[in-house]
Design a protein around this motif. Structure first.
Motif, PDB file in Angstrom:
ATOM      1  N   VAL A 138       7.994  -2.058  -9.861  1.00 46.42           N
ATOM      2  CA  VAL A 138       9.280  -2.855  -9.944  1.00 46.42           C
ATOM      3  C   VAL A 138      10.286  -1.786  -8.216  1.00 46.42           C
ATOM      4  CG1 VAL A 138      11.882  -2.006 -11.297  1.00 46.42           C
ATOM      5  CG2 VAL A 138       9.285  -2.978 -12.102  1.00 46.42           C
ATOM      6  N   SER A 139      10.125  -0.746  -8.781  1.00 48.12           N
ATOM      7  CA  SER A 139      10.412   0.109  -7.404  1.00 48.12           C
ATOM      8  C   SER A 139      10.306  -0.274  -6.219  1.00 48.12           C
ATOM      9  CB  SER A 139      10.612   1.714  -7.580  1.00 48.12           C
ATOM     10  OG  SER A 139      10.808   2.257  -6.348  1.00 48.12           O
ATOM     11  N   TRP A 140       8.843  -1.020  -6.015  1.00 48.11           N
ATOM     12  CA  TRP A 140       8.811  -1.437  -4.679  1.00 48.11           C
ATOM     13  C   TRP A 140       9.439  -2.356  -4.469  1.00 48.11           C
ATOM     14  CZ3 TRP A 140       6.167  -6.071  -4.134  1.00 48.11           C
ATOM     15  CH2 TRP A 140       5.905  -5.833  -2.767  1.00 48.11           C
ATOM     16  N   ALA A 141       9.354  -3.287  -5.487  1.00 47.08           N
ATOM     17  CA  ALA A 141       9.548  -5.017  -5.399  1.00 47.08           C
ATOM     18  C   ALA A 141      11.322  -4.934  -4.543  1.00 47.08           C
ATOM     19  CB  ALA A 141       9.830  -5.944  -6.753  1.00 47.08           C
ATOM     20  N   VAL A 142      11.896  -4.248  -5.815  1.00 47.20           N
ATOM     21  CA  VAL A 142      13.703  -4.035  -5.322  1.00 47.20           C
ATOM     22  C   VAL A 142      13.482  -3.518  -3.421  1.00 47.20           C
ATOM     23  CG1 VAL A 142      15.571  -2.073  -5.552  1.00 47.20           C
ATOM     24  CG2 VAL A 142      13.841  -3.481  -7.804  1.00 47.20           C
ATOM     25  N   SER A 143      13.176  -2.651  -3.199  1.00 47.39           N
ATOM     26  CA  SER A 143      13.035  -1.534  -1.907  1.00 47.39           C
ATOM     27  C   SER A 143      11.914  -2.230  -0.697  1.00 47.39           C
ATOM     28  CB  SER A 143      12.677  -0.167  -2.053  1.00 47.39           C
ATOM     29  OG  SER A 143      11.456  -0.166  -2.151  1.00 47.39           O
ATOM     30  N   ALA A 144      11.181  -3.656  -0.583  1.00 49.37           N
ATOM     31  CA  ALA A 144      10.311  -3.842  -0.177  1.00 49.37           C
ATOM     32  C   ALA A 144      11.059  -4.827   0.902  1.00 49.37           C
ATOM     33  CB  ALA A 144       9.174  -4.707  -0.781  1.00 49.37           C
TER      34      ALA A 144
ATOM     35  N   GLY B 245       1.184  -1.191  -0.454  1.00 52.79           N
ATOM     36  CA  GLY B 245      -0.034  -0.160  -0.056  1.00 52.79           C
ATOM     37  C   GLY B 245       0.928   1.441   0.093  1.00 52.79           C
ATOM     38  N   PHE B 246       2.286   1.048   0.764  1.00 48.28           N
ATOM     39  CA  PHE B 246       2.865   2.492   0.215  1.00 48.28           C
ATOM     40  C   PHE B 246       3.218   2.604  -1.104  1.00 48.28           C
ATOM     41  CE2 PHE B 246       6.713   5.075   1.934  1.00 48.28           C
ATOM     42  CZ  PHE B 246       7.172   5.138   1.617  1.00 48.28           C
TER      43      PHE B 246
END
Length: 163
Positions: free
Chosen positions: A136-142, A124-125
């Motif tokens: 992709v950005s979320w997946a890398v930083s999750a 949800g971020f």
């Protein structure tokens, strides 16, 4: 608790079934915890989840899950700063909240339940952003390891010197 630094997860302290005294099945050594409240900002955000390791040894700088010394049914997330007479001195990373050892003193070692190993950033971020680049950005930083304060302080000071 006003700053809501509660932790929701399995309570390993209760390993016997009520009434008959039989042992419950052994709990797994790892679990998930939800972070509620701002006491660990910027390290942890409300809504983050933690992968915690029950019974792991604690060192200064570790993020830990513990029983609140004044309300033992309340579980909180804090940073173990140092060992003092009788227990751990724990602080939140947010300097504007004081629900920590500055308020209640040292915490007995028996109250420490788990050590945080990994922070999981909630999906949800993204707040409605569904573009491939945002995903992709979320997946890398999750998924990020929860680091000790010594390392994070060094990286912050390097950034400040570079400005």
């Amino acid at each position: 608790m006003p700053d809501g630094d509660r932790w929701q997860g399995y309570d390993r302290g209760r390993d016997r079934e009520p009434g008959n005294g039989r042992r419950r099945r052994a709990a797994p050594p790892f679990g998930l915890a939800d972070v509620v409240g701002p006491s660990m900002v910027p390290t942890l955000q409300p809504g983050d989840q933690l992968v915690v390791h029950y019974g792991a040894p604690v060192r200064p700088g570790d993020v830990i899950v513990l029983r609140h010394p004044m309300q033992q049914d309340l579980l909180i997330v804090k940073r173990a700063v140092e060992w003092r007479d009788g227990g751990w001195w724990v602080l939140g990373d947010n300097p504007f909240t004081e629900n920590d050892s500055r308020e209640f003193g040292t915490v007995p070692d028996d109250f420490v339940l788990a050590r945080a190993r990994v922070r999981l950033r909630p999906f949800g971020f993204l707040k409605g952003q569904r573009s491939p680049a945002a995903l992709v950005s979320w997946a890398v930083s999750a998924v990020r390891p929860v680091r000790s304060s010594v390392r994070s302080e060094r990286s912050v000071s390097r950034r400040l010197r570079a400005r």
